[in-house]
Design a protein around this motif. Structure first.
Motif, short mmCIF file in Angstrom:
data_model
loop_
_atom_site.label_atom_id
_atom_site.label_comp_id
_atom_site.label_asym_id
_atom_site.label_seq_id
_atom_site.Cartn_x
_atom_site.Cartn_y
_atom_site.Cartn_z
N PRO A 90 0.82 -1.21 0.00
CA PRO A 90 0.00 0.00 0.00
C PRO A 90 0.86 1.26 0.00
O PRO A 90 1.83 1.36 0.75
CB PRO A 90 -0.81 -0.12 1.29
CG PRO A 90 -0.90 -1.60 1.53
CD PRO A 90 0.42 -2.15 1.07
N GLY A 91 0.50 2.20 -0.87
CA GLY A 91 1.24 3.45 -0.99
C GLY A 91 2.23 3.46 -2.13
O GLY A 91 2.73 4.52 -2.52
N ASP A 92 2.53 2.29 -2.70
CA ASP A 92 3.38 2.24 -3.88
C ASP A 92 2.63 2.80 -5.08
O ASP A 92 1.40 2.94 -5.08
CB ASP A 92 3.82 0.80 -4.17
CG ASP A 92 4.82 0.27 -3.14
OD1 ASP A 92 5.38 1.08 -2.40
OD2 ASP A 92 5.01 -0.96 -3.09
N ILE A 93 3.37 3.12 -6.14
CA ILE A 93 2.78 3.65 -7.36
C ILE A 93 2.92 2.60 -8.46
O ILE A 93 4.01 2.07 -8.69
CB ILE A 93 3.47 4.96 -7.78
CG1 ILE A 93 3.25 6.01 -6.67
CG2 ILE A 93 2.90 5.48 -9.10
CD1 ILE A 93 3.95 7.33 -6.92
N VAL A 94 1.81 2.30 -9.12
CA VAL A 94 1.80 1.25 -10.13
C VAL A 94 1.56 1.84 -11.51
O VAL A 94 0.70 2.72 -11.69
CB VAL A 94 0.74 0.17 -9.80
CG1 VAL A 94 -0.64 0.78 -9.64
CG2 VAL A 94 0.74 -0.94 -10.83
N PHE A 95 2.35 1.38 -12.48
CA PHE A 95 2.25 1.84 -13.87
C PHE A 95 1.74 0.69 -14.73
O PHE A 95 2.17 -0.46 -14.57
CB PHE A 95 3.62 2.31 -14.38
CG PHE A 95 4.18 3.46 -13.58
CD1 PHE A 95 3.91 4.77 -13.95
CD2 PHE A 95 4.97 3.24 -12.46
CE1 PHE A 95 4.42 5.84 -13.22
CE2 PHE A 95 5.48 4.30 -11.73
CZ PHE A 95 5.21 5.60 -12.10
N TYR A 96 0.85 1.02 -15.67
CA TYR A 96 0.20 -0.01 -16.49
C TYR A 96 0.58 0.13 -17.96
O TYR A 96 0.86 1.23 -18.46
CB TYR A 96 -1.32 0.09 -16.37
CG TYR A 96 -1.84 -0.01 -14.96
CD1 TYR A 96 -1.89 -1.24 -14.29
CD2 TYR A 96 -2.30 1.12 -14.29
CE1 TYR A 96 -2.37 -1.33 -13.00
CE2 TYR A 96 -2.78 1.04 -12.99
CZ TYR A 96 -2.82 -0.19 -12.35
OH TYR A 96 -3.29 -0.27 -11.07
N GLN A 97 0.53 -1.01 -18.64
CA GLN A 97 0.75 -1.07 -20.09
C GLN A 97 -0.41 -1.85 -20.70
O GLN A 97 -0.59 -3.03 -20.42
CB GLN A 97 2.09 -1.75 -20.39
CG GLN A 97 2.35 -2.05 -21.83
CD GLN A 97 2.20 -0.82 -22.71
OE1 GLN A 97 1.26 -0.76 -23.50
NE2 GLN A 97 3.07 0.16 -22.57
N PHE A 98 -1.22 -1.16 -21.53
CA PHE A 98 -2.40 -1.79 -22.12
C PHE A 98 -2.25 -2.11 -23.60
O PHE A 98 -2.98 -2.94 -24.13
CB PHE A 98 -3.63 -0.89 -21.93
CG PHE A 98 -3.96 -0.60 -20.49
CD1 PHE A 98 -4.16 -1.63 -19.57
CD2 PHE A 98 -4.07 0.70 -20.04
CE1 PHE A 98 -4.47 -1.36 -18.24
CE2 PHE A 98 -4.38 0.99 -18.71
CZ PHE A 98 -4.58 -0.04 -17.82
N ASP A 99 -1.30 -1.44 -24.28
CA ASP A 99 -1.20 -1.63 -25.74
C ASP A 99 0.13 -2.22 -26.19
O ASP A 99 0.47 -2.20 -27.37
CB ASP A 99 -1.47 -0.32 -26.48
CG ASP A 99 -0.57 0.81 -26.00
OD1 ASP A 99 0.42 0.53 -25.28
OD2 ASP A 99 -0.85 1.98 -26.34
N LYS A 100 0.92 -2.72 -25.25
CA LYS A 100 2.15 -3.48 -25.54
C LYS A 100 3.24 -2.66 -26.22
O LYS A 100 4.05 -3.21 -26.97
CB LYS A 100 1.83 -4.71 -26.41
CG LYS A 100 0.76 -5.64 -25.84
CD LYS A 100 1.10 -6.12 -24.45
CE LYS A 100 0.02 -7.06 -23.90
NZ LYS A 100 0.31 -7.49 -22.52
N ASP A 101 3.26 -1.34 -25.98
CA ASP A 101 4.39 -0.56 -26.51
C ASP A 101 5.36 -0.27 -25.36
O ASP A 101 5.29 -0.88 -24.30
CB ASP A 101 3.92 0.72 -27.21
CG ASP A 101 3.18 1.67 -26.27
OD1 ASP A 101 3.27 1.50 -25.04
OD2 ASP A 101 2.49 2.58 -26.77
N ALA A 102 6.28 0.69 -25.56
CA ALA A 102 7.32 0.94 -24.56
C ALA A 102 6.95 2.03 -23.56
O ALA A 102 7.80 2.44 -22.77
CB ALA A 102 8.62 1.33 -25.28
N TYR A 103 5.71 2.48 -23.62
CA TYR A 103 5.31 3.60 -22.78
C TYR A 103 4.23 3.20 -21.77
O TYR A 103 3.36 2.38 -22.08
CB TYR A 103 4.80 4.75 -23.65
CG TYR A 103 5.81 5.22 -24.66
CD1 TYR A 103 6.83 6.10 -24.29
CD2 TYR A 103 5.78 4.76 -25.97
CE1 TYR A 103 7.78 6.52 -25.21
CE2 TYR A 103 6.71 5.17 -26.90
CZ TYR A 103 7.72 6.05 -26.51
OH TYR A 103 8.66 6.46 -27.43
N ALA A 104 4.31 3.82 -20.59
CA ALA A 104 3.29 3.58 -19.58
C ALA A 104 2.01 4.29 -19.99
O ALA A 104 2.03 5.47 -20.34
CB ALA A 104 3.77 4.07 -18.22
#
Length: 257
Positions: A90-104
């Motif tokens: 809890p409190g961490d920051i999560v980054f997602y990838q939905f389109d399989k490129d190199a960017y969050a």
């Protein structure tokens, strides 16, 4: 409450906030981020939401203020703050990838870790649009869409219950001052009552005042010569009062400790 707990608590209280009108990106987090009201497709706000939450928690220094998810992720990477996703707390920051490129594509604040992924509080999301949905929501995400997890440097934050010796002493002094001030005022009033110039001996005082005078003599506030003579020198009396009050302060500090 720790800094991480405050972040999660503040984020959770924002669940249900939406941009208005729908699809406009006009929302309070963007207003704070840009310093003015903005709207339009150029102003996605999932990252602005994360920055706002940390600002409200008094911890904005723990991240880079940016509207770009990839920029924020790379900043944490440069600080060596990325951690394995399955160690998220809890409190961490999560980054997602939905389109399989190199960017969050999207970012949120971890609320808890599950056996299959992460539960996070996210801005600008919805059940129909992962990363441009216009609302603050609690989302359950699987490991497969998580690109990275960052842990802000919470260790550098002095928690509310962590006080230096100097701060503790200042707090004790303040409490003692608060307790002693009424005593000082009562003492001054008592001295005025039992200190007319016509009284030179305890026996000359009104009967009700004699026990008070004797206690003041015992405390060293009023001086006597052993024959109940009252010392009427203001300076001596004031010095005696100061010494007695200093002694009282020391006794109170020792008792509290």
């Amino acid at each position: 409450m720790t800094a991480a707990e405050r972040v999660v608590d503040i984020a959770g209280k924002e669940i249900g906030v939406t941009e208005l009108p729908a699809g406009s990106n006009k929302v309070k987090y963007n207003t704070w981020f840009y310093g003015r009201e903005v709207s339009g497709a150029s102003y996605p706000w999932c990252c602005a939401f994360v920055c706002w939450v940390f600002y409200m928690a008094g911890q904005l220094q723990l991240l880079r203020k940016t509207g770009g998810c990839t920029t924020l992720m790379n900043w944490f990477k440069s600080k060596g703050r990325l951690i394995p996703a399955k160690e998220a707390k809890p409190g961490d920051i999560v980054f997602y990838q939905f389109d399989k490129d190199a960017y969050a594509d999207h970012v949120g604040i971890v609320e808890k870790r599950t056996s299959t992924g992460i539960v996070a509080i996210e801005g600008n999301t919805s059940v129909t649009s992962q990363d441009n949905g216009g609302a603050v929501m609690r989302r359950t995400r699987r490991w497969s869409c998580i690109m990275a997890v960052a842990r802000p440097d919470y260790e550098s934050v002095k928690e509310e219950n962590e006080m230096s010796e100097k701060e503790i002493q200042a707090m004790v002094d303040k409490a003692v001052d608060k307790a002693v001030k009424p005593l000082e005022e009562a003492l001054a009033e008592t001295i005025r009552a039992v200190y007319p110039a016509s009284y030179h001996k305890v026996e000359e005082l009104p009967e009700w005042a004699r026990p008070v005078a004797r206690r003041l003599m015992d405390a060293g506030i009023v001086k006597g010569d052993g024959a109940h003579e009252i010392n009427l020198v203001n300076g001596a009396m004031n010095l005696g009062a100061a010494a007695a009050l200093d002694k009282l302060r020391l006794e109170m500090v020792g008792r509290d400790a």
